[in-house]
Each structure stands twice: as structure tokens, then as C-alpha cells.
Write a protein that holds these residues in place. Structure first.
Motif, PDB file in Angstrom:
ATOM      1  N   ASP A  72      -7.684  -6.429 -17.156  1.00  0.00           N
ATOM      2  CA  ASP A  72      -7.455  -5.183 -18.121  1.00  0.00           C
ATOM      3  C   ASP A  72      -6.361  -4.275 -17.405  1.00  0.00           C
ATOM      4  N   GLN A  73      -5.475  -4.787 -16.681  1.00  0.00           N
ATOM      5  CA  GLN A  73      -4.155  -4.391 -16.279  1.00  0.00           C
ATOM      6  C   GLN A  73      -4.386  -3.136 -15.232  1.00  0.00           C
ATOM      7  N   LYS A  74      -5.254  -3.222 -14.457  1.00  0.00           N
ATOM      8  CA  LYS A  74      -5.206  -2.358 -13.163  1.00  0.00           C
ATOM      9  C   LYS A  74      -4.533  -3.090 -12.250  1.00  0.00           C
ATOM     10  N   TYR A  75      -3.723  -2.071 -11.553  1.00  0.00           N
ATOM     11  CA  TYR A  75      -2.995  -2.793 -10.364  1.00  0.00           C
ATOM     12  C   TYR A  75      -3.961  -3.339  -9.100  1.00  0.00           C
ATOM     13  N   GLN A  76      -3.613  -4.354  -8.644  1.00  0.00           N
ATOM     14  CA  GLN A  76      -4.274  -5.060  -7.543  1.00  0.00           C
ATOM     15  C   GLN A  76      -3.332  -5.772  -6.781  1.00  0.00           C
ATOM     16  N   GLY A  77      -3.221  -5.760  -5.611  1.00  0.00           N
ATOM     17  CA  GLY A  77      -2.257  -6.415  -4.466  1.00  0.00           C
ATOM     18  C   GLY A  77      -2.593  -7.490  -3.742  1.00  0.00           C
ATOM     19  N   ALA A  78      -4.128  -7.565  -3.697  1.00  0.00           N
ATOM     20  CA  ALA A  78      -4.755  -8.735  -2.973  1.00  0.00           C
ATOM     21  C   ALA A  78      -5.798  -9.511  -3.896  1.00  0.00           C
ATOM     22  N   PHE A  79      -6.079 -11.000  -3.753  1.00  0.00           N
ATOM     23  CA  PHE A  79      -6.998 -11.466  -4.636  1.00  0.00           C
ATOM     24  C   PHE A  79      -7.785 -12.540  -3.708  1.00  0.00           C
ATOM     25  N   ASN A  80      -9.097 -12.258  -4.075  1.00  0.00           N
ATOM     26  CA  ASN A  80     -10.319 -13.004  -3.447  1.00  0.00           C
ATOM     27  C   ASN A  80     -10.016 -14.323  -3.808  1.00  0.00           C
ATOM     28  N   PRO A  81     -10.569 -15.585  -3.151  1.00  0.00           N
ATOM     29  CA  PRO A  81     -10.387 -17.117  -3.432  1.00  0.00           C
ATOM     30  C   PRO A  81     -10.809 -17.446  -4.803  1.00  0.00           C
ATOM     31  N   ASP A  82     -11.866 -16.590  -5.400  1.00  0.00           N
ATOM     32  CA  ASP A  82     -12.110 -16.797  -6.898  1.00  0.00           C
ATOM     33  C   ASP A  82     -11.697 -15.801  -7.899  1.00  0.00           C
ATOM     34  N   GLU A  83     -10.423 -15.057  -7.462  1.00  0.00           N
ATOM     35  CA  GLU A  83      -9.853 -14.436  -8.452  1.00  0.00           C
ATOM     36  C   GLU A  83      -8.493 -14.811  -8.715  1.00  0.00           C
ATOM     37  N   TYR A  84      -8.231 -14.763  -9.945  1.00  0.00           N
ATOM     38  CA  TYR A  84      -6.963 -15.080 -10.525  1.00  0.00           C
ATOM     39  C   TYR A  84      -6.110 -13.824 -10.617  1.00  0.00           C
ATOM     40  N   PRO A  85      -5.025 -13.726 -10.237  1.00  0.00           N
ATOM     41  CA  PRO A  85      -4.072 -12.529 -10.571  1.00  0.00           C
ATOM     42  C   PRO A  85      -3.644 -12.568 -12.048  1.00  0.00           C
ATOM     43  N   ALA A 172      -3.288 -20.266   0.205  1.00  0.00           N
ATOM     44  CA  ALA A 172      -3.812 -18.926   0.262  1.00  0.00           C
ATOM     45  C   ALA A 172      -3.891 -18.347   1.695  1.00  0.00           C
ATOM     46  N   GLY A 173      -5.002 -18.031   1.859  1.00  0.00           N
ATOM     47  CA  GLY A 173      -5.516 -17.608   3.335  1.00  0.00           C
ATOM     48  C   GLY A 173      -4.413 -16.406   3.790  1.00  0.00           C
ATOM     49  N   GLY A 174      -4.011 -15.383   2.861  1.00  0.00           N
ATOM     50  CA  GLY A 174      -3.210 -14.338   3.325  1.00  0.00           C
ATOM     51  C   GLY A 174      -1.892 -14.368   2.935  1.00  0.00           C
ATOM     52  N   SER A 175      -1.455 -15.395   2.169  1.00  0.00           N
ATOM     53  CA  SER A 175      -0.019 -15.753   1.736  1.00  0.00           C
ATOM     54  C   SER A 175       0.409 -14.681   0.973  1.00  0.00           C
ATOM     55  N   SER A 176       1.616 -14.317   1.234  1.00  0.00           N
ATOM     56  CA  SER A 176       2.270 -13.417   0.231  1.00  0.00           C
ATOM     57  C   SER A 176       3.060 -14.189  -1.074  1.00  0.00           C
ATOM     58  N   TYR A 177       3.081 -13.623  -2.106  1.00  0.00           N
ATOM     59  CA  TYR A 177       3.947 -14.058  -3.384  1.00  0.00           C
ATOM     60  C   TYR A 177       4.535 -12.863  -4.098  1.00  0.00           C
ATOM     61  N   PHE A 178       5.666 -13.258  -4.668  1.00  0.00           N
ATOM     62  CA  PHE A 178       6.467 -12.472  -5.538  1.00  0.00           C
ATOM     63  C   PHE A 178       6.619 -12.884  -6.912  1.00  0.00           C
ATOM     64  N   SER A 191      10.387  -6.629  -8.000  1.00  0.00           N
ATOM     65  CA  SER A 191       9.826  -7.998  -7.495  1.00  0.00           C
ATOM     66  C   SER A 191       8.402  -7.486  -7.070  1.00  0.00           C
ATOM     67  N   ALA A 192       7.399  -7.702  -7.822  1.00  0.00           N
ATOM     68  CA  ALA A 192       5.901  -7.530  -7.565  1.00  0.00           C
ATOM     69  C   ALA A 192       5.283  -8.326  -6.265  1.00  0.00           C
ATOM     70  N   GLN A 193       5.017  -7.873  -5.233  1.00  0.00           N
ATOM     71  CA  GLN A 193       4.474  -8.644  -4.140  1.00  0.00           C
ATOM     72  C   GLN A 193       2.595  -8.562  -4.340  1.00  0.00           C
ATOM     73  N   PHE A 194       2.247  -9.631  -3.982  1.00  0.00           N
ATOM     74  CA  PHE A 194       0.744  -9.608  -4.062  1.00  0.00           C
ATOM     75  C   PHE A 194       0.402 -10.957  -2.984  1.00  0.00           C
ATOM     76  N   VAL A 195      -1.010 -10.867  -2.493  1.00  0.00           N
ATOM     77  CA  VAL A 195      -1.430 -11.527  -1.688  1.00  0.00           C
ATOM     78  C   VAL A 195      -2.654 -12.498  -2.297  1.00  0.00           C
ATOM     79  N   LEU A 196      -2.745 -13.746  -1.870  1.00  0.00           N
ATOM     80  CA  LEU A 196      -3.658 -14.537  -2.100  1.00  0.00           C
ATOM     81  C   LEU A 196      -4.512 -14.943  -0.794  1.00  0.00           C
ATOM     82  N   ASN A 197      -5.969 -14.597  -1.053  1.00  0.00           N
ATOM     83  CA  ASN A 197      -6.763 -14.464   0.392  1.00  0.00           C
ATOM     84  C   ASN A 197      -7.340 -16.091   0.058  1.00  0.00           C
TER      85      ASN A 197
END
Length: 197
Positions: A72-85, A172-178, A191-197
Motif C-alpha cells: 500500500d506504498q508505505k515506506y519500509q526500510g527492512a523486510f523479514n524473511p516472509d516479506e516481499y519489498p 538475506a540476513g541483513g544484506s543491503s540492496y539499492f 537510490s533507495a536503500q533497503f535491507v533483507l533480513n
């Protein structure tokens, strides 16, 4: 009596010759300067474009921004293993008049990197529906939002961009992506940074 012109006449003649030559030189310099200014105006990409209401937008007046968050287009910077960005784009006309710009799927792409590693691009996606143009009239300084699309946390290749295409899962495990985005040839300023847990 000598036929030699007087010194004052000689001096006057020399002054006139110098003035004529000077005028010719000045005219040549001005002409060359005018040509150089005209040519540089054509090839200078930083020159402000002439804006005509309703015409095609110039790339210089378009701002593209990439965003990462939820469906629903709410900003989120980190994603749990069961979440898709989810990725989406905003396009803004920074000019003073409205202009037309294609924001369709035929010219809209996302790219994900990790450091120098080109992890994923939507250009590799195999779509059920063909990509389409969507020319849109952009009002000055009013952002248009392109709907969000999910990333399944996989790499992409010439064989596809999804789990269904057999693409491998990324680290994943805390890896950063752009994330960067592209719309009709204009690359996102950010360049939007986010983290996959």
C-alpha cells in the motif's frame, strides 16, 4: 613645391585605414561569437528548454524517484524473511507548464544492486501481458505515482525475473540492496536503500 602629402593628411589616412580594419575585425569576431553561441545553444544539454504547454516533456524537466515499502506504498526500510519489498515510482514535472510524458510499462523499469553486483532488473521479466505505452499529461510540480510491484527477492537473468522462472533467491540476513528506477529514459535521482533480513 613638393607633391608629398602633409604629415597630418598621412596620419588621417592611417587612422581611417585602422578604423576600417578594426571595424572589419570586430564584425568578424561578433559574427563568429554569434555562430558559437547559436551552436552551443543547440548542443548544450544544460540550457533550459523552451516549454510549450501540452508538448512532450523535456528530460531536463522530469524528476523520477524510486521508493521501497509495502504493497500500500508505505515506506519500509527492512523486510523479514516472509516479506516481499514493493517498489514504486513517482514522476514529477518540474517545469512551468503541463507537458506529455510516457509512463507506461513499455518504458518503466526497476533495477536492484548490491554494491557493484547487478542483482535484478525488471527488463528481464517475462510478462503475461505485453508492455504498453501510457502517455500522461503532467501538471507542474504534481507527482504522478506509478503503482507498486513486488520483488520476490530473486536474481534476474535472460530467462526471467521471478520464482516461477526458476531464478535463485538472493542473500538475506541483513544484506543491503539499492533500488533505482527508469521512466522513459530518465533515471531516478535517488537510490533507495533497503535491507533483507
Amino acid at each position: 613645391q613638393s607633391n608629398q602629402p602633409r604629415a597630418s593628411i598621412l596620419w588621417t589616412r592611417r587612422v581611417l585605414v585602422l578604423l576600417v580594419l578594426g571595424g572589419l575585425v570586430w564584425g568578424a569576431v561578433a559574427a563568429v561569437g554569434g555562430v558559437i553561441g547559436w551552436v552551443s545553444g543547440i548542443f548544450n544539454p544544460n540550457k533550459a528548454p523552451t516549454q510549450v504547454a501540452g508538448a512532450d516533456c523535456q528530460p531536463q524537466q522530469i524528476r523520477v524517484e524510486a521508493h521501497v515499502g509495502t504493497a500500500d506504498q508505505k515506506y519500509q526500510g527492512a523486510f523479514n524473511p516472509d516479506e516481499y519489498p514493493y517498489f514504486w515510482i513517482t514522476v514529477t514535472n518540474t517545469g512551468s507548464v503541463e507537458c506529455k510524458f510516457n509512463v507506461g510499462s513499455s518504458v518503466t523499469y526497476y533495477s536492484v544492486k548490491s554494491g557493484s553486483d547487478n542483482v535484478w532488473t525488471s527488463k528481464d521479466c517475462i510478462l503475461e501481458q505485453p508492455r504498453e505505452d501510457y502517455p500522461t499529461m503532467l501538471v507542474p510540480n504534481a507527482a504522478v505515482t506509478i503503482p507498486a510491484a513486488d520483488w520476490q527477492r530473486v536474481r534476474s537473468s535472460s530467462s526471467g525475473c521471478s520464482i516461477a522462472d526458476g531464478q535463485p533467491i538472493v542473500e538475506a540476513g541483513g544484506s543491503s540492496y539499492f533500488l533505482t528506477a527508469e521512466v522513459n529514459g530518465v533515471i531516478s535521482e535517488n537510490s533507495a536503500q533497503f535491507v533483507l533480513n
